[in-house]
Design a protein around this motif. Structure first.
Motif, PDB file in Angstrom:
ATOM      1  N   ILE A  26      -5.348  13.221 -12.663  1.00  0.00           N
ATOM      2  CA  ILE A  26      -5.559  11.992 -11.875  1.00  0.00           C
ATOM      3  C   ILE A  26      -4.827  10.822 -12.517  1.00  0.00           C
ATOM      4  N   PHE A  27      -4.994  10.663 -13.826  1.00  0.00           N
ATOM      5  CA  PHE A  27      -4.335   9.553 -14.523  1.00  0.00           C
ATOM      6  C   PHE A  27      -2.824   9.646 -14.364  1.00  0.00           C
ATOM      7  N   ARG A  28      -2.301  10.857 -14.492  1.00  0.00           N
ATOM      8  CA  ARG A  28      -0.845  11.042 -14.384  1.00  0.00           C
ATOM      9  C   ARG A  28      -0.358  10.714 -12.982  1.00  0.00           C
ATOM     10  N   LYS A  29      -1.062  11.197 -11.962  1.00  0.00           N
ATOM     11  CA  LYS A  29      -0.627  10.989 -10.586  1.00  0.00           C
ATOM     12  C   LYS A  29      -0.757   9.533 -10.147  1.00  0.00           C
ATOM     13  N   LEU A  30      -1.755   8.844 -10.677  1.00  0.00           N
ATOM     14  CA  LEU A  30      -1.941   7.438 -10.312  1.00  0.00           C
ATOM     15  C   LEU A  30      -1.136   6.498 -11.206  1.00  0.00           C
TER      16      LEU A  30
ATOM     17  N   LEU B 196       0.802  -1.218   0.000  1.00  0.00           N
ATOM     18  CA  LEU B 196       0.000   0.000   0.000  1.00  0.00           C
ATOM     19  C   LEU B 196       0.837   1.271   0.000  1.00  0.00           C
ATOM     20  N   ASP B 197       2.112   1.181   0.279  1.00  0.00           N
ATOM     21  CA  ASP B 197       2.920   2.381   0.394  1.00  0.00           C
ATOM     22  C   ASP B 197       2.890   3.222  -0.874  1.00  0.00           C
ATOM     23  N   ASP B 198       3.053   2.584  -2.036  1.00  0.00           N
ATOM     24  CA  ASP B 198       3.075   3.338  -3.287  1.00  0.00           C
ATOM     25  C   ASP B 198       1.723   3.956  -3.577  1.00  0.00           C
ATOM     26  N   LEU B 199       0.637   3.178  -3.360  1.00  0.00           N
ATOM     27  CA  LEU B 199      -0.698   3.712  -3.589  1.00  0.00           C
ATOM     28  C   LEU B 199      -0.977   4.885  -2.652  1.00  0.00           C
ATOM     29  N   THR B 200      -0.597   4.751  -1.400  1.00  0.00           N
ATOM     30  CA  THR B 200      -0.798   5.831  -0.441  1.00  0.00           C
ATOM     31  C   THR B 200      -0.109   7.104  -0.902  1.00  0.00           C
ATOM     32  N   ALA B 201       1.131   6.968  -1.341  1.00  0.00           N
ATOM     33  CA  ALA B 201       1.877   8.135  -1.804  1.00  0.00           C
ATOM     34  C   ALA B 201       1.199   8.779  -3.008  1.00  0.00           C
ATOM     35  N   ARG B 202       0.692   7.953  -3.909  1.00  0.00           N
ATOM     36  CA  ARG B 202       0.037   8.494  -5.110  1.00  0.00           C
ATOM     37  C   ARG B 202      -1.287   9.181  -4.768  1.00  0.00           C
ATOM     38  N   LEU B 203      -2.079   8.573  -3.898  1.00  0.00           N
ATOM     39  CA  LEU B 203      -3.354   9.190  -3.529  1.00  0.00           C
ATOM     40  C   LEU B 203      -3.155  10.511  -2.808  1.00  0.00           C
ATOM     41  N   MET B 204      -2.074  10.607  -2.050  1.00  0.00           N
ATOM     42  CA  MET B 204      -1.814  11.853  -1.334  1.00  0.00           C
ATOM     43  C   MET B 204      -1.485  13.000  -2.279  1.00  0.00           C
ATOM     44  N   LEU B 205      -1.141  12.686  -3.520  1.00  0.00           N
ATOM     45  CA  LEU B 205      -0.855  13.718  -4.504  1.00  0.00           C
ATOM     46  C   LEU B 205      -2.120  14.358  -5.065  1.00  0.00           C
ATOM     47  N   LEU B 206      -3.256  13.695  -4.899  1.00  0.00           N
ATOM     48  CA  LEU B 206      -4.509  14.209  -5.446  1.00  0.00           C
ATOM     49  C   LEU B 206      -5.059  15.343  -4.593  1.00  0.00           C
ATOM     50  N   SER B 207      -5.578  16.370  -5.258  1.00  0.00           N
ATOM     51  CA  SER B 207      -6.246  17.453  -4.538  1.00  0.00           C
ATOM     52  C   SER B 207      -7.632  16.992  -4.109  1.00  0.00           C
ATOM     53  N   HIS B 208      -8.295  17.787  -3.244  1.00  0.00           N
ATOM     54  CA  HIS B 208      -9.658  17.448  -2.824  1.00  0.00           C
ATOM     55  C   HIS B 208     -10.576  17.342  -4.042  1.00  0.00           C
TER      56      HIS B 208
ATOM     57  N   ALA C 199     -10.927   3.035 -16.175  1.00  0.00           N
ATOM     58  CA  ALA C 199     -10.980   1.718 -15.540  1.00  0.00           C
ATOM     59  C   ALA C 199      -9.736   1.456 -14.714  1.00  0.00           C
ATOM     60  N   GLN C 200      -8.573   1.813 -15.241  1.00  0.00           N
ATOM     61  CA  GLN C 200      -7.326   1.609 -14.508  1.00  0.00           C
ATOM     62  C   GLN C 200      -7.276   2.494 -13.270  1.00  0.00           C
ATOM     63  N   ALA C 201      -7.797   3.713 -13.383  1.00  0.00           N
ATOM     64  CA  ALA C 201      -7.803   4.631 -12.239  1.00  0.00           C
ATOM     65  C   ALA C 201      -8.666   4.080 -11.107  1.00  0.00           C
ATOM     66  N   LEU C 202      -9.839   3.546 -11.460  1.00  0.00           N
ATOM     67  CA  LEU C 202     -10.741   3.002 -10.439  1.00  0.00           C
ATOM     68  C   LEU C 202     -10.145   1.763  -9.780  1.00  0.00           C
ATOM     69  N   LEU C 203      -9.472   0.944 -10.566  1.00  0.00           N
ATOM     70  CA  LEU C 203      -8.837  -0.244  -9.998  1.00  0.00           C
ATOM     71  C   LEU C 203      -7.700   0.148  -9.065  1.00  0.00           C
ATOM     72  N   ALA C 204      -6.913   1.130  -9.478  1.00  0.00           N
ATOM     73  CA  ALA C 204      -5.782   1.563  -8.663  1.00  0.00           C
ATOM     74  C   ALA C 204      -6.234   2.165  -7.335  1.00  0.00           C
ATOM     75  N   ALA C 205      -7.377   2.841  -7.372  1.00  0.00           N
ATOM     76  CA  ALA C 205      -7.839   3.560  -6.182  1.00  0.00           C
ATOM     77  C   ALA C 205      -8.885   2.789  -5.393  1.00  0.00           C
ATOM     78  N   ARG C 206      -8.961   1.476  -5.570  1.00  0.00           N
ATOM     79  CA  ARG C 206     -10.000   0.698  -4.913  1.00  0.00           C
ATOM     80  C   ARG C 206     -10.014   0.861  -3.380  1.00  0.00           C
ATOM     81  N   PRO C 207      -8.867   0.958  -2.708  1.00  0.00           N
ATOM     82  CA  PRO C 207      -8.919   1.179  -1.248  1.00  0.00           C
ATOM     83  C   PRO C 207      -9.606   2.487  -0.878  1.00  0.00           C
ATOM     84  N   LEU C 208      -9.585   3.463  -1.802  1.00  0.00           N
ATOM     85  CA  LEU C 208     -10.231   4.745  -1.537  1.00  0.00           C
ATOM     86  C   LEU C 208     -11.735   4.671  -1.735  1.00  0.00           C
TER      87      LEU C 208
END
Length: 217
Positions: A192-196, A144-156, A202-211
């Motif tokens: 979003i696509f760039r940050k994730l 989860l470390d990489d996903l966490t870092a990527r999600l933290m890059l997203l604005s509200h 579809a790839q964005a939703l799969l990547a952000a499934r924990p969110l």
């Protein structure tokens, strides 16, 4: 100011759909925040209305509310109370949920199993500007470390767009709901696509499934 230098007053919101739990969390909030007035909500819709009426000192948010999916409730309240620290207080002790809460900007993640005085102590730390989460060693979540870092890059705003995507909304519908131009939504999606590190929805939703996923997924 209180004798110990802590600020007094303000409002704290407890969002939980179980009355007894709400009362327990309200007691913890009053113990932690001198002079605070506690207001309660049983759903995200009610919590949003209360957040819009007047500034809040803190929000205590149950993860499992009837009108929330994944962290949709947290993201909604972030939009309506962007400067208010939001603490997830839940019975769910899953590592991936702790890390996802950290990634989307929660001020803390507290277990309902904690004694009242320990809850209050952690809420005081949040009120002092700290982020309070279980120790990493207690909730270690491999991968989860990489996903966490990527999600933290997203604005509200980008998190809100991602959540709307999960609901199957079109760019036009998202733009109407957020009160912005459709071109702005397209720009958010590109970011979003760039940050994730993905290339499509579809790839964005799969990547952000924990969110955006359910707690039992």
């Amino acid at each position: 100011m209180a004798e110990d230098g802590r600020r007094l007053g303000g409002r704290a919101l407890v969002a939980d759909d179980h009355p007894l739990t709400r009362e327990g969390l309200a007691m913890a909030a009053r113990a932690a925040l001198p002079g605070v007035a506690v207001v309660a909500a049983g759903s995200i819709g009610e919590a949003r209305q209360l957040a819009e009426r007047a500034p809040l000192r803190m929000i205590l948010l149950d993860f499992h509310l009837p009108d929330a999916r994944g962290f949709s409730g947290l993201l909604t309240l972030q939009m309506h109370a962007p400067t208010t620290p939001i603490v997830v207080v839940t019975a769910s002790e899953e590592p991936r949920l702790v890390e996802a809460a950290r990634a989307v900007g929660a001020a803390g993640y507290l277990f309902k199993s904690l004694p009242l005085d320990e809850l209050a102590e952690r809420l005081r730390r949040v009120d002092d500007g700290q982020r309070v989460f279980p120790p990493a060693s207690a909730v270690g979540a491999p991968g989860l470390d990489d996903l966490t870092a990527r999600l933290m890059l997203l604005s509200h705003a980008q998190k809100s767009v991602l959540l709307a995507l999960a609901d199957g909304h079109s760019n036009k519908r998202i733009a109407l709901d957020l009160g912005v131009a459709e071109s702005t939504i397209k720009a958010h999606l590109t970011a979003i696509f760039r940050k994730l590190g993905v290339s499509n929805r579809a790839q964005a939703l799969l990547a952000a499934r924990p969110l955006i996923g359910r707690a039992d997924q």
